[in-house]
Design an enzyme around this catalytic site. Structure first.
Site, PDB file in Angstrom:
ATOM      1  CG  HIS A  76      -1.894  -1.042   1.372  1.00  0.00           C
ATOM      2  ND1 HIS A  76      -2.006  -1.835   2.477  1.00  0.00           N
ATOM      3  CD2 HIS A  76      -2.848  -1.465   0.501  1.00  0.00           C
ATOM      4  CE1 HIS A  76      -2.999  -2.695   2.305  1.00  0.00           C
ATOM      5  NE2 HIS A  76      -3.512  -2.505   1.114  1.00  0.00           N
ATOM      6  CE  LYS A 130     -10.312  -7.734   1.180  1.00  0.00           C
ATOM      7  NZ  LYS A 130      -9.291  -6.703   0.880  1.00  0.00           N
ATOM      8  CB  SER A 190      -4.182  -6.591   4.580  1.00  0.00           C
ATOM      9  OG  SER A 190      -3.804  -5.312   4.135  1.00  0.00           O
TER      10      SER A 190
HETATM   11  O1  PNS Z   1      -8.569  -2.917   0.193  1.00  0.00           O
HETATM   12  P1  PNS Z   1      -9.843  -3.470  -0.385  1.00  0.00           P
HETATM   13  O2  PNS Z   1     -10.584  -4.304   0.651  1.00  0.00           O
HETATM   14  O3  PNS Z   1      -9.622  -4.243  -1.660  1.00  0.00           O
HETATM   15  O4  PNS Z   1     -10.740  -2.195  -0.774  1.00  0.00           O
HETATM   16  C1  PNS Z   1     -12.078  -2.355  -1.226  1.00  0.00           C
HETATM   17  C2  PNS Z   1     -12.867  -1.069  -0.949  1.00  0.00           C
HETATM   18  C3  PNS Z   1     -12.846  -0.737   0.539  1.00  0.00           C
HETATM   19  C4  PNS Z   1     -12.253   0.067  -1.748  1.00  0.00           C
HETATM   20  C5  PNS Z   1     -14.337  -1.306  -1.430  1.00  0.00           C
HETATM   21  O5  PNS Z   1     -14.905  -2.394  -0.733  1.00  0.00           O
HETATM   22  C6  PNS Z   1     -15.205  -0.064  -1.258  1.00  0.00           C
HETATM   23  O6  PNS Z   1     -15.194   0.800  -2.117  1.00  0.00           O
HETATM   24  N1  PNS Z   1     -15.930   0.037  -0.115  1.00  0.00           N
HETATM   25  C7  PNS Z   1     -16.793   1.165   0.187  1.00  0.00           C
HETATM   26  C8  PNS Z   1     -18.262   0.781  -0.016  1.00  0.00           C
HETATM   27  C9  PNS Z   1     -18.607   0.824  -1.498  1.00  0.00           C
HETATM   28  O7  PNS Z   1     -18.683   1.877  -2.095  1.00  0.00           O
HETATM   29  N2  PNS Z   1     -18.816  -0.367  -2.102  1.00  0.00           N
HETATM   30  C10 PNS Z   1     -19.114  -0.499  -3.511  1.00  0.00           C
HETATM   31  C11 PNS Z   1     -17.845  -0.565  -4.340  1.00  0.00           C
HETATM   32  S1  PNS Z   1     -18.211  -0.742  -6.073  1.00  0.00           S
END
Ligand code: PNS
Length: 159
Positions: A17, A41, A128
């Site tokens: 990251h 997650k 992670s």
């Molecule tokens: O580090 P990650 O877990 O791959 O990140 C994923 C993340 C947190 C960017 C994604 O789950 C997200 O955007 N979460 C916020 C809620 C949301 O908008 N979900 C729809 C995404 S299309």
């Protein structure tokens, strides 16, 4: 002013990251790194803990801001005036989900585009989840997380 938003779970932040943060901060005038919720997650660190870890590892990068939000990313980006999302790609296996999320985020917020940065090759295998697995089984995670947070992350994983 060019503002980019780098969202993620950061549970916890890894050297992979940080590599993306450093690269993105060199391209954009202001980089907003946001701890968002990923319902796919279950997080080990609270959002506040993840923000604190991110602040520690980025304190020497002046154009980086750390924040957290429980809302939809597309809405959060609109509220912060961000039109560019930054995502890191490690391998082809990341692409399918990232491509889907990029299109969904643009559907939800037509102003919002996603740019992908490739991680340094030494971080290709890092995640992670794998850091948590190695650390919780007593393995050495010092190669995978920034040195200033290594002891705290190790302690939390061993609990
Ligand atoms: O580090 P990650 O877990 O791959 O990140 C994923 C993340 C947190 C960017 C994604 O789950 C997200 O955007 N979460 C916020 C809620 C949301 O908008 N979900 C729809 C995404 S299309």
């Amino acid at each position: 002013m060019s503002l980019a938003l780098y969202p993620g779970s950061f549970d916890p932040v890894t050297n992979g990251h940080l590599d993306i943060i450093v690269r993105a901060a060199a391209i954009f005038e202001h980089l907003l790194v946001a701890v968002m919720q990923n319902p796919r997650k279950s997080a080990l660190f609270s959002a506040e803990e993840r923000v604190a870890l991110l602040r520690r590892v980025t304190r020497d990068i002046p154009n980086v801001e750390i924040d957290t939000s429980p809302i939809l990313l597309a809405e959060y980006a609109a509220g912060r005036g961000a039109r560019v999302l930054v995502k890191g790609l490690r391998a082809v296996s990341d692409f399918e989900l990232e491509f889907q999320m990029a299109l969904l985020n643009r559907k939800l917020n037509p102003q919002l585009d996603t740019v992908f940065l490739t991680t340094g090759e030494t971080h290709q295998y890092l995640s992670s989840s794998i850091v948590k697995e190695i650390g919780s089984l007593g393995g050495d995670i010092s190669y995978f997380v920034p040195p200033e947070i290594c002891d705290d992350v190790t302690r939390k994983l061993k609990k």
